[in-house]
Design a protein around this motif. Structure first.
Motif, PDB file in Angstrom:
ATOM      1  N   ASP A 177       0.854  -1.176   0.000  1.00 50.04           N
ATOM      2  CA  ASP A 177       0.000   0.000   0.000  1.00 50.04           C
ATOM      3  C   ASP A 177       0.897   1.237   0.000  1.00 50.04           C
ATOM      4  OD1 ASP A 177      -2.398  -1.510   2.206  1.00 50.04           O
ATOM      5  OD2 ASP A 177      -2.542  -1.197   0.041  1.00 50.04           O
ATOM      6  N   PRO A 178       0.492   2.321  -0.676  1.00 49.46           N
ATOM      7  CA  PRO A 178       1.313   3.543  -0.666  1.00 49.46           C
ATOM      8  C   PRO A 178       1.696   3.992   0.742  1.00 49.46           C
ATOM      9  CG  PRO A 178      -0.419   3.742  -2.295  1.00 49.46           C
ATOM     10  CD  PRO A 178      -0.687   2.465  -1.550  1.00 49.46           C
ATOM     11  N   LYS A 179       0.798   3.805   1.717  1.00 51.54           N
ATOM     12  CA  LYS A 179       1.082   4.257   3.089  1.00 51.54           C
ATOM     13  C   LYS A 179       2.220   3.475   3.744  1.00 51.54           C
ATOM     14  CE  LYS A 179      -2.501   1.342   5.199  1.00 51.54           C
ATOM     15  NZ  LYS A 179      -1.541   0.440   5.889  1.00 51.54           N
ATOM     16  N   ASP A 180       2.550   2.328   3.171  1.00 48.21           N
ATOM     17  CA  ASP A 180       3.632   1.520   3.728  1.00 48.21           C
ATOM     18  C   ASP A 180       4.974   1.748   3.031  1.00 48.21           C
ATOM     19  OD1 ASP A 180       1.916   0.271   5.573  1.00 48.21           O
ATOM     20  OD2 ASP A 180       1.256  -1.170   4.053  1.00 48.21           O
ATOM     21  N   VAL A 181       4.971   2.522   1.959  1.00 54.29           N
ATOM     22  CA  VAL A 181       6.209   2.778   1.213  1.00 54.29           C
ATOM     23  C   VAL A 181       7.007   3.864   1.936  1.00 54.29           C
ATOM     24  CG1 VAL A 181       7.218   3.531  -0.973  1.00 54.29           C
ATOM     25  CG2 VAL A 181       5.138   2.128  -0.972  1.00 54.29           C
ATOM     26  N   LYS A 182       8.248   3.547   2.277  1.00 50.90           N
ATOM     27  CA  LYS A 182       9.127   4.489   2.965  1.00 50.90           C
ATOM     28  C   LYS A 182      10.026   5.190   1.948  1.00 50.90           C
ATOM     29  CE  LYS A 182      10.746   1.317   5.752  1.00 50.90           C
ATOM     30  NZ  LYS A 182      11.518   0.674   6.845  1.00 50.90           N
ATOM     31  N   VAL A 183      10.034   6.521   1.984  1.00 53.57           N
ATOM     32  CA  VAL A 183      10.847   7.291   1.043  1.00 53.57           C
ATOM     33  C   VAL A 183      11.845   8.156   1.787  1.00 53.57           C
ATOM     34  CG1 VAL A 183       9.012   7.300  -0.688  1.00 53.57           C
ATOM     35  CG2 VAL A 183       9.234   9.237   0.870  1.00 53.57           C
ATOM     36  N   ALA A 184      13.027   8.299   1.194  1.00 57.55           N
ATOM     37  CA  ALA A 184      14.062   9.202   1.704  1.00 57.55           C
ATOM     38  C   ALA A 184      14.348  10.251   0.649  1.00 57.55           C
ATOM     39  CB  ALA A 184      15.330   8.429   2.050  1.00 57.55           C
ATOM     40  N   LEU A 185      14.498  11.492   1.085  1.00 58.25           N
ATOM     41  CA  LEU A 185      14.715  12.614   0.177  1.00 58.25           C
ATOM     42  C   LEU A 185      16.068  13.231   0.487  1.00 58.25           C
ATOM     43  CD1 LEU A 185      11.191  14.216   0.778  1.00 58.25           C
ATOM     44  CD2 LEU A 185      11.789  12.399  -0.854  1.00 58.25           C
ATOM     45  N   ILE A 186      17.012  13.116  -0.431  1.00 53.96           N
ATOM     46  CA  ILE A 186      18.344  13.703  -0.239  1.00 53.96           C
ATOM     47  C   ILE A 186      18.591  14.713  -1.351  1.00 53.96           C
ATOM     48  CG2 ILE A 186      19.201  11.686   0.999  1.00 53.96           C
ATOM     49  CD1 ILE A 186      20.684  10.858  -1.557  1.00 53.96           C
ATOM     50  N   HIS A 187      19.338  15.762  -1.021  1.00 52.68           N
ATOM     51  CA  HIS A 187      19.432  16.854  -1.987  1.00 52.68           C
ATOM     52  C   HIS A 187      20.604  17.773  -1.688  1.00 52.68           C
ATOM     53  CE1 HIS A 187      17.841  19.857   0.934  1.00 52.68           C
ATOM     54  NE2 HIS A 187      17.214  18.798   1.424  1.00 52.68           N
ATOM     55  N   ALA A 197      13.234  18.839  -3.017  1.00 52.83           N
ATOM     56  CA  ALA A 197      12.961  18.069  -1.798  1.00 52.83           C
ATOM     57  C   ALA A 197      11.690  18.541  -1.105  1.00 52.83           C
ATOM     58  CB  ALA A 197      14.147  18.159  -0.847  1.00 52.83           C
ATOM     59  N   ALA A 198      11.468  19.838  -1.070  1.00 53.13           N
ATOM     60  CA  ALA A 198      10.251  20.361  -0.450  1.00 53.13           C
ATOM     61  C   ALA A 198       9.011  19.876  -1.187  1.00 53.13           C
ATOM     62  CB  ALA A 198      10.290  21.888  -0.425  1.00 53.13           C
ATOM     63  N   ALA A 199       9.092  19.879  -2.521  1.00 51.39           N
ATOM     64  CA  ALA A 199       7.964  19.390  -3.316  1.00 51.39           C
ATOM     65  C   ALA A 199       7.775  17.888  -3.132  1.00 51.39           C
ATOM     66  CB  ALA A 199       8.180  19.721  -4.783  1.00 51.39           C
ATOM     67  N   ASP A 200       8.889  17.147  -3.133  1.00 50.56           N
ATOM     68  CA  ASP A 200       8.806  15.701  -2.892  1.00 50.56           C
ATOM     69  C   ASP A 200       8.114  15.408  -1.564  1.00 50.56           C
ATOM     70  OD1 ASP A 200      10.066  14.967  -5.236  1.00 50.56           O
ATOM     71  OD2 ASP A 200      12.019  14.561  -4.310  1.00 50.56           O
ATOM     72  N   GLU A 201       8.516  16.151  -0.530  1.00 49.51           N
ATOM     73  CA  GLU A 201       7.953  15.909   0.800  1.00 49.51           C
ATOM     74  C   GLU A 201       6.463  16.236   0.844  1.00 49.51           C
ATOM     75  OE1 GLU A 201       9.217  16.645   5.417  1.00 49.51           O
ATOM     76  OE2 GLU A 201       9.675  18.249   3.992  1.00 49.51           O
ATOM     77  N   ALA A 202       6.105  17.377   0.279  1.00 48.55           N
ATOM     78  CA  ALA A 202       4.707  17.801   0.327  1.00 48.55           C
ATOM     79  C   ALA A 202       3.805  16.827  -0.415  1.00 48.55           C
ATOM     80  CB  ALA A 202       4.573  19.204  -0.263  1.00 48.55           C
ATOM     81  N   TYR A 203       4.203  16.449  -1.615  1.00 50.63           N
ATOM     82  CA  TYR A 203       3.341  15.565  -2.411  1.00 50.63           C
ATOM     83  C   TYR A 203       3.398  14.120  -1.918  1.00 50.63           C
ATOM     84  CZ  TYR A 203       2.385  19.392  -5.587  1.00 50.63           C
ATOM     85  OH  TYR A 203       1.957  20.591  -6.109  1.00 50.63           O
ATOM     86  N   SER A 204       4.524  13.713  -1.346  1.00 48.55           N
ATOM     87  CA  SER A 204       4.603  12.369  -0.753  1.00 48.55           C
ATOM     88  C   SER A 204       3.647  12.246   0.424  1.00 48.55           C
ATOM     89  CB  SER A 204       6.038  12.068  -0.308  1.00 48.55           C
ATOM     90  OG  SER A 204       6.903  11.941  -1.411  1.00 48.55           O
ATOM     91  N   LYS A 205       3.642  13.255   1.288  1.00 45.63           N
ATOM     92  CA  LYS A 205       2.727  13.234   2.442  1.00 45.63           C
ATOM     93  C   LYS A 205       1.275  13.298   1.991  1.00 45.63           C
ATOM     94  CE  LYS A 205       5.954  15.075   5.876  1.00 45.63           C
ATOM     95  NZ  LYS A 205       6.287  16.195   6.795  1.00 45.63           N
ATOM     96  N   GLU A 206       1.027  14.071   0.952  1.00 45.53           N
ATOM     97  CA  GLU A 206      -0.329  14.167   0.411  1.00 45.53           C
ATOM     98  C   GLU A 206      -0.804  12.811  -0.107  1.00 45.53           C
ATOM     99  OE1 GLU A 206      -1.894  16.245  -3.523  1.00 45.53           O
ATOM    100  OE2 GLU A 206      -1.382  17.739  -2.004  1.00 45.53           O
ATOM    101  N   ALA A 207       0.136  12.035  -0.685  1.00 54.52           N
ATOM    102  CA  ALA A 207      -0.192  10.707  -1.208  1.00 54.52           C
ATOM    103  C   ALA A 207      -0.190   9.633  -0.128  1.00 54.52           C
ATOM    104  CB  ALA A 207       0.790  10.327  -2.321  1.00 54.52           C
ATOM    105  N   GLY A 208       0.184   9.999   1.096  1.00 52.52           N
ATOM    106  CA  GLY A 208       0.189   9.044   2.197  1.00 52.52           C
ATOM    107  C   GLY A 208       1.453   8.227   2.321  1.00 52.52           C
ATOM    108  N   LEU A 209       2.517   8.594   1.584  1.00 51.84           N
ATOM    109  CA  LEU A 209       3.784   7.875   1.684  1.00 51.84           C
ATOM    110  C   LEU A 209       4.486   8.239   2.986  1.00 51.84           C
ATOM    111  CD1 LEU A 209       5.056   8.570  -1.966  1.00 51.84           C
ATOM    112  CD2 LEU A 209       3.667   6.641  -1.178  1.00 51.84           C
ATOM    113  N   GLN A 210       5.365   7.372   3.462  1.00 44.50           N
ATOM    114  CA  GLN A 210       6.123   7.635   4.681  1.00 44.50           C
ATOM    115  C   GLN A 210       7.449   8.307   4.339  1.00 44.50           C
ATOM    116  OE1 GLN A 210       6.665   4.480   7.608  1.00 44.50           O
ATOM    117  NE2 GLN A 210       5.051   3.272   6.619  1.00 44.50           N
ATOM    118  N   VAL A 211       7.639   9.541   4.751  1.00 44.64           N
ATOM    119  CA  VAL A 211       8.925  10.220   4.569  1.00 44.64           C
ATOM    120  C   VAL A 211       9.786   9.923   5.793  1.00 44.64           C
ATOM    121  CG1 VAL A 211      10.101  12.421   4.218  1.00 44.64           C
ATOM    122  CG2 VAL A 211       7.858  12.015   3.157  1.00 44.64           C
TER     123      VAL A 211
END
Length: 436
Positions: A177-187, A197-211
């Motif tokens: 499930d998208p909510k179980d996918v863990k993402v790391a943002l390096i920049h 990175a700010a855009a990645d974080e905002a849209y990842s959280k909006e999609a329910g991904l784990q940052v």
């Protein structure tokens, strides 16, 4: 003949000759449009895509001049400047072009760390800055710029594409499930990396991904092993990396040496779009990595674009390869060419014919008239600039990035799904040295 009369005639003849010479020069200048080109021709950004962008821009200028110039009448005279991968040099070169060369139009700018101060500088002097490559949304966000334009995408769109791809494919490709996918943002920690990175974080959280990690670093850092250690502790499924060239090389080398594993790595253009250089260093290690950027024109289906666009792309590709000897033509060539082509063919002719000249005010008005439908440029997207008084005034509202994936010498578009040329490989195959 009296001496005074002879002297008068000589003086008159000299004056007439001088007038004739001045008139000839004026005519020559009147028939030439001088444009400043600011790119990083040296320093670390050069290999990250800036030189490729500058070559693309020059190819566009060459093609226009070969057809007689702007509107078939006015030749383009480019005045090149090397910003040397340094913001202060970029500003000094812009000052030189404006104050000494009397340039009204500056084209180029690779790095967002240069674009932010340059936009403010050129706007203040009411000259035209036509950005071809730098992507930071911060260049335009809430600045109400009047004389700065960018048909290129902006960094918020990287986040939309990143989260959109994962959200769409998490269940079918990862079995998660998208909510179980863990993402790391390096920049890298300049406006480009921070914006992505700010855009990645905002849209990842909006999609329910784990940052699980967001970490910046200096693009000139000599060691990224601490970053690699933090990533190993965070154990992300997916990594998004916004970097240039030396820092990407350093990160991937230390990640491999320290046994970092993941299911996929997404680049955000810049150094990840310089596939020739990455492959020369890492060979098959980078197979199947994804990269988000405006599309290299050669990857699009020309039959879905406006008539003549496919032929234009073929000419650009042939000339780039002839100039560089490269086998892979990076997206940055298309960026430099596309944005410059729009300026020379869709803006400047209108400035002259409708608004009476090539002065900044005429060009500004002509730019706001541009209305290119999707499919009307070599990169597929259309062009219409946000109006003054809106949050992104001067930014193209029709720009779009894609997600690409590389394998060997082949690059495919894998997202958006409606224009993809290949089904994505996701996660990395077990053969990858980085595969989780």
């Amino acid at each position: 003949m009296p001496t005074s009369r002879r002297t008068l005639l000589k003086t008159s003849a000299a004056a007439a000759a001088a007038f004739s010479l001045d008139w000839t020069r004026a005519q020559a200048q009147a028939e030439t449009v001088r444009i400043g080109l600011i790119y990083d021709l040296t320093g670390p950004f050069a290999a990250g895509g800036s030189v490729a962008s500058s070559i693309g821009a020059q190819i566009a200028i060459d093609l226009v001049n070969e057809k007689g110039g702007i509107g078939g009448k006015y030749k383009v005279s480019p005045i090149a400047a090397d910003s040397q991968s340094k913001p202060d040099v970029a500003i000094n070169e812009a000052n030189r072009l404006i104050d000494q060369e009397k340039i009204d139009i500056i084209n180029g700018v690779y790095a967002s760390s240069h674009a932010v101060p340059l936009a403010a500088k050129v706007e203040q002097q009411k000259k035209i800055l036509w950005i071809t490559t730098a992507v930071s949304t911060a260049v335009f966000k809430d600045k109400n710029l009047q004389y700065v334009f960018r048909a290129q995408i902006h960094s918020d769109q990287y986040g939309q594409a990143f989260a959109g791809f994962i959200n769409e494919h998490a269940k079918t490709k990862l079995g998660m499930d998208p909510k179980d996918v863990k993402v790391a943002l390096i920049h890298e920690d300049g406006p480009y990396g921070v914006g992505v990175a700010a855009a990645d974080e905002a849209y990842s959280k909006e999609a329910g991904l784990q940052v699980v990690l967001r970490e910046g670093y200096s693009a000139s850092a000599p060691d990224l092993s601490v970053l690699v250690t933090k990533l190993k502790r965070a154990r992300p499924d997916v990594i998004s990396h916004a970097g240039y060239n030396p820092d990407i090389t350093l990160f991937l080398r230390q990640a491999r040496e320290n046994g970092l594993k993941f299911k996929m790595l997404f680049g955000a253009g810049a150094g990840y779009s310089q596939l020739d250089k990455l492959r020369a260093t890492f060979a098959a290690d980078i197979d199947n990595f994804c990269n988000i950027d405006p599309v290299p024109a050669q990857l699009l289906d020309a039959s879905k674009l406006a008539p003549g666009i496919g032929d234009l792309t073929k000419i650009m590709i042939a000339r780039y390869k002839e100039k560089t000897g490269a086998t892979d033509v990076p997206p940055h060539c298309s960026m430099g060419f596309n944005q410059t082509w729009i300026l020379l063919n869709h803006v400047l002719p209108v400035a002259k014919e409708k608004y009476g000249g090539f002065d900044p005010e005429a060009i500004r008005k002509a730019a706001l008239d541009v209305d290119i439908a999707p499919g009307g440029t070599i990169q597929g997207y259309g062009v219409k600039f946000y109006r003054p008084g809106t949050p992104l005034s001067g930014q193209n509202e029709r720009s779009t990035p894609v997600v690409m994936q590389n394998a060997g010498e082949h690059i495919s578009v894998v997202w958006p799904t409606n224009i993809r040329t290949q089904d994505p490989v996701f996660p990395l195959p077990k053969s990858s040295v980085y595969a989780a």
